[in-house]
Design a protein around this motif. Structure first.
Motif, PDB file in Angstrom:
ATOM      1  N   SER A 165       0.836  -1.197   0.000  1.00  0.00           N
ATOM      2  CA  SER A 165       0.000   0.000   0.000  1.00  0.00           C
ATOM      3  C   SER A 165       0.868   1.243   0.000  1.00  0.00           C
ATOM      4  O   SER A 165       2.007   1.233   0.499  1.00  0.00           O
ATOM      5  CB  SER A 165      -0.903   0.022   1.236  1.00  0.00           C
ATOM      6  N   MET A 166       0.307   2.318  -0.523  1.00  0.00           N
ATOM      7  CA  MET A 166       0.916   3.633  -0.372  1.00  0.00           C
ATOM      8  C   MET A 166       1.199   3.928   1.101  1.00  0.00           C
ATOM      9  O   MET A 166       2.151   4.635   1.443  1.00  0.00           O
ATOM     10  CB  MET A 166      -0.041   4.674  -0.940  1.00  0.00           C
ATOM     11  N   PRO A 210      -0.931   0.304  -3.977  1.00  0.00           N
ATOM     12  CA  PRO A 210      -1.992   1.197  -4.460  1.00  0.00           C
ATOM     13  C   PRO A 210      -2.165   2.393  -3.530  1.00  0.00           C
ATOM     14  O   PRO A 210      -1.860   2.330  -2.334  1.00  0.00           O
ATOM     15  CB  PRO A 210      -3.248   0.311  -4.425  1.00  0.00           C
ATOM     16  N   GLY A 211      -2.675   3.477  -4.092  1.00  0.00           N
ATOM     17  CA  GLY A 211      -3.045   4.633  -3.294  1.00  0.00           C
ATOM     18  C   GLY A 211      -4.493   4.527  -2.859  1.00  0.00           C
ATOM     19  O   GLY A 211      -4.984   3.440  -2.542  1.00  0.00           O
ATOM     20  N   TYR A 212      -5.189   5.652  -2.854  1.00  0.00           N
ATOM     21  CA  TYR A 212      -6.605   5.662  -2.478  1.00  0.00           C
ATOM     22  C   TYR A 212      -7.437   5.075  -3.622  1.00  0.00           C
ATOM     23  O   TYR A 212      -7.416   5.592  -4.740  1.00  0.00           O
ATOM     24  CB  TYR A 212      -7.073   7.085  -2.195  1.00  0.00           C
ATOM     25  N   VAL A 213      -8.155   3.999  -3.340  1.00  0.00           N
ATOM     26  CA  VAL A 213      -8.939   3.320  -4.363  1.00  0.00           C
ATOM     27  C   VAL A 213     -10.392   3.221  -3.903  1.00  0.00           C
ATOM     28  O   VAL A 213     -10.669   2.880  -2.746  1.00  0.00           O
ATOM     29  CB  VAL A 213      -8.393   1.904  -4.647  1.00  0.00           C
ATOM     30  N   ARG A 214     -11.317   3.488  -4.813  1.00  0.00           N
ATOM     31  CA  ARG A 214     -12.741   3.408  -4.500  1.00  0.00           C
ATOM     32  C   ARG A 214     -13.189   1.944  -4.513  1.00  0.00           C
ATOM     33  O   ARG A 214     -13.366   1.352  -5.570  1.00  0.00           O
ATOM     34  CB  ARG A 214     -13.556   4.212  -5.513  1.00  0.00           C
ATOM     35  N   VAL A 263       5.919  -1.424  -6.923  1.00  0.00           N
ATOM     36  CA  VAL A 263       5.365  -0.497  -7.910  1.00  0.00           C
ATOM     37  C   VAL A 263       4.309   0.356  -7.218  1.00  0.00           C
ATOM     38  O   VAL A 263       3.284  -0.151  -6.761  1.00  0.00           O
ATOM     39  CB  VAL A 263       4.755  -1.250  -9.110  1.00  0.00           C
ATOM     40  N   LEU A 264       4.561   1.651  -7.140  1.00  0.00           N
ATOM     41  CA  LEU A 264       3.683   2.592  -6.452  1.00  0.00           C
ATOM     42  C   LEU A 264       2.679   3.156  -7.439  1.00  0.00           C
ATOM     43  O   LEU A 264       3.055   3.790  -8.425  1.00  0.00           O
ATOM     44  CB  LEU A 264       4.534   3.705  -5.844  1.00  0.00           C
TER      45      LEU A 264
END
Length: 273
Positions: A165-166, A210-214, A263-264
């Protein structure tokens, strides 16, 4: 009237075919935990679209979208009700999977995870234990089972894509999630160490942050969405499909020289924080 000539078009087309063939997962079998919804479901769809047969482990029944994948992409799919935090459930799930798919496994994406919007001072031992049992232990032993199965079947294309995660890179501004940050930091830290041990078997190990994901999980934090948007460079949070491509890339031969890497995919949050 002068004649216009277009040179190299067929050669370019051939090159494009060669490049795209490296993303193909035709003939491979993938396992995604937490694949019934959210990012896990998007990963399952992306892997299937690239040609892989896809199996998911989850504690909830998959959404209709997963059930349509088999027909839509002409691949084989299966769902097993597995709790990755339970060693017995994980062992039973893998045993059934091995039996039904003739011990074949090429790709593993341990995506199952939980989060809580809860302050550091209020977090209890039980809360932290439950979170770690899924986010760290469940992921670790899913990857271990998968690696053993890949080694047993002698796969030449083994790829394990851990889901970090981010939150393993930065302190999340708008959410109280110190325990979650710690759990995903553990995932990112273990990635290169596992990669080093498995390289002799031809198995690559990378992670996605991943960053913020819906998703259904982040829907519980809908009051934080506007704050999340303000943190990204492009002013929006991701849809699960925005993360899908990174998973397919890491699972495929297009990333054949990558291992032990993260991988960001965060919309630039870590560049403006």
């Amino acid at each position: 009237m002068s004649e216009r000539r277009v040179s190299g078009s067929s050669h370019t087309h051939t090159n494009i075919n060669q490049i795209m063939s490296r993303f193909s997962l035709q003939g491979r079998t993938a396992l995604v935990t937490g694949g019934a919804r959210g990012c896990g479901l998007a990963f399952a769809r992306g892997l299937a679209e690239a040609g892989a047969d896809v199996v998911i482990f989850d504690v909830i029944e998959p959404q209709p979208e997963f059930l349509a994948i088999e027909k839509e992409y002409s691949v084989r799919t299966a769902f097993y009700k597995v709790d990755v935090s339970s060693p017995d459930s994980l062992k039973t799930g893998f045993a059934q999977f091995q039996k039904d798919f003739d011990n074949k496994l090429d790709i593993c994406v341990p995506c199952a995870g939980i989060n809580r919007h809860q302050s550091f001072l209020d977090f209890t031992y039980e809360d932290h234990r439950d979170l770690l049992s899924i986010n760290v232990l469940g992921l670790y032993f899913t990857a271990q089972h998968a690696a053993k199965q890949m080694i047993a079947n002698g796969t030449r294309h083994g790829s394990i894509v851990l889901v970090a995660s981010m939150a393993s890179h930065v302190a999340v501004r708008t959410q109280l999630c110190s325990a979650y940050c710690g759990s995903k930091g553990a995932v990112r830290a273990m990635c290169p160490a596992i990669a080093k041990e498995l390289t002799e078997y031809g198995i690559r190990v990378n992670s996605i942050s991943p960053g913020y994901v819906r998703t259904e999980m982040t829907a519980a934090f809908s009051h934080l969405v506007e704050g999340w948007k303000s943190e990204t460079i492009n002013g929006r949070i991701a849809e699960p499909e925005d993360i899908m491509g990174a998973c397919v890339f890491l699972a495929s031969d297009a990333s054949a020289y990558m291992t032990g890497q993260d991988v960001l995919v965060d919309g630039g949050v870590c560049r403006v924080s």
